[in-house]
Design an enzyme around this catalytic site. Structure first.
Site, PDB file in Angstrom:
ATOM      1  N   LYS A 184      -6.091  -0.325   3.698  1.00 39.41           N
ATOM      2  CA  LYS A 184      -6.032   1.044   4.218  1.00 39.41           C
ATOM      3  C   LYS A 184      -6.041   2.057   3.057  1.00 39.41           C
ATOM      4  CE  LYS A 184      -3.041   3.899   7.225  1.00 39.41           C
ATOM      5  NZ  LYS A 184      -2.257   4.747   6.329  1.00 39.41           N
ATOM      6  N   GLU A 185      -5.247   1.785   2.029  1.00 37.54           N
ATOM      7  CA  GLU A 185      -5.187   2.678   0.859  1.00 37.54           C
ATOM      8  C   GLU A 185      -6.528   2.720   0.131  1.00 37.54           C
ATOM      9  OE1 GLU A 185      -0.423   1.811   0.087  1.00 37.54           O
ATOM     10  OE2 GLU A 185      -1.948   0.683  -0.997  1.00 37.54           O
TER      11      GLU A 185
ATOM     12  N   ASP B 158       6.064  -4.568  -1.934  1.00 30.03           N
ATOM     13  CA  ASP B 158       6.969  -4.540  -3.090  1.00 30.03           C
ATOM     14  C   ASP B 158       7.082  -5.926  -3.710  1.00 30.03           C
ATOM     15  OD1 ASP B 158       7.404  -1.912  -2.355  1.00 30.03           O
ATOM     16  OD2 ASP B 158       9.369  -2.265  -1.463  1.00 30.03           O
TER      17      ASP B 158
ATOM     18  N   ASN C  82      -3.611  -1.705  -0.791  1.00 27.12           N
ATOM     19  CA  ASN C  82      -3.933  -2.478   0.408  1.00 27.12           C
ATOM     20  C   ASN C  82      -5.257  -1.932   0.954  1.00 27.12           C
ATOM     21  OD1 ASN C  82      -3.353  -0.200   2.071  1.00 27.12           O
ATOM     22  ND2 ASN C  82      -1.211  -0.819   2.263  1.00 27.12           N
TER      23      ASN C  82
END
Length: 339
Positions: A208-209, A277, A206
């Protein structure tokens, strides 16, 4: 040549697939209650319990999403040889999931996240977990289980929650074993091992990651800086295919130089937990079928949005997803590629 000529064919083909999911598993525990007053002992709400529930979480929720889409999931992980581990195996059996890929270790605790919810609001989360890497013998057992299941798989999902199942060593080994067999590998990363997934087929962080993993920062709206970060990621991981989830702004997919933005669909969001997920599960199935990347991103985006309408971590509803994909003319919009 890809034989899937329409949406019905693709959804039917999902039923024939087997997905190996390796990674960190956990129990999502819920205590649902009512709160009408504040405790006299401390400035905290008193919750009267109405219902308790335990669900499969982490990589096991990916397995449930794969199963909900009609495919066969094979789960490979390490849990504790403890009471929660026993609960975890029972939950798997209750959902007709094979436990043959699960290693139980007396030296680890099974990860469990207790959530206390009242009036539709999460008030508190209490975690029990272990985050350090596996011991050598645990890693050997995990690899034995992985190898045993790999030849039955059409695609492998690496589901990393930073709970210690993955190390730089076993990631490299697992990707190598998949690549040698021509089995695509799809990665849902976390911070610690972010740049260790070299040679994977599809990488799905994502936003942020992505920023944390590359140690870069930019405004979310700064698309040139974002695309530069994705290009840097492709180079460092030696993978052309990257799918980035952008929360309420949808998803972005890159295949080499080709870039596609897919906007989110308007929804009443109840809970975003579990959406990632669902996205990785659908993406993995599409990778196994060699659909086009924009189609894969579009279907994953739809699925992730659907589960956000539910409270708690729940698998995707395949029939609703099929109907929404049809209404949105997903297949006609994104032509499939040939293998």
């Amino acid at each position: 040549m890809n034989q899937h000529t329409n949406l019905e064919d693709i959804f039917s083909a999902f039923d024939q697939l087997t997905v190996l999911i390796v990674g960190d598993v956990m129990i999502d525990s819920y205590l649902w209650g009512k709160s009408t007053r504040i405790s006299p002992e401390a400035p905290v709400p008193i919750v009267n319990v109405v219902k308790r529930e335990k669900r499969l979480g982490g990589a096991a929720n990916v397995a449930l999403n794969v199963q909900a889409m009609g495919a066969t999931p094979l789960l490979c992980s390490v849990i504790g040889d403890d009471a929660d581990g026993g609960d975890f195996l029972r939950l798997m059996e209750d959902r007709n999931l094979s436990t043959e890929g699960i290693v139980q270790s007396p030296e680890r605790v099974t990860t469990i996240k207790h959530r206390i919810i009242a009036g539709g609001q999460q008030l508190l989360r209490v975690d029990a977990e272990i985050e350090h890497n596996l011991a050598d013998y645990e890693e050997r057992h995990l690899e034995e289980h992985y190898l045993k299941l790999l030849d039955r798989a059409d695609v492998v999902v690496f589901e990393d929650y930073d709970k210690g199942v993955f190390s730089e060593h076993n990631i490299a080994r697992f990707i190598q074993l998949a690549n040698e067999r021509g089995i695509p590998s799809v990665v849902d990363p976390k911070k610690k091992n972010f740049l260790n997934y070299k040679g994977c087929t599809l990488f799905k962080p994502n936003l942020k990651e992505l920023k944390e993993g590359l140690k870069v920062d930019f405004a979310d709206e700064n698309l040139p800086a974002f695309e530069e970060a994705v290009a840097q990621l492709q180079e460092r991981l030696t993978t052309k295919q990257v799918l980035v989830t952008l929360s309420e702004r949808g998803v972005f997919v890159a295949n080499g130089e080709t870039k596609t933005y897919i906007p989110a669909h308007r929804r009443s969001i109840s809970d975003v937990s579990g959406a990632g997920d669902t996205v990785i599960s659908i993406a993995a199935l599409c990778m196994a079928l060699k659909t086009s990347l924009p189609f894969m991103a579009g279907l994953s985006n739809l699925g992730g949005g659907l589960v956000c309408e539910q409270v708690g971590v729940v698998p995707v509803d395949r029939n609703r997803l099929f109907q929404e994909a049809k209404v949105n003319r997903l297949y006609e919009t994104h032509e499939h590629r040939t293998a």
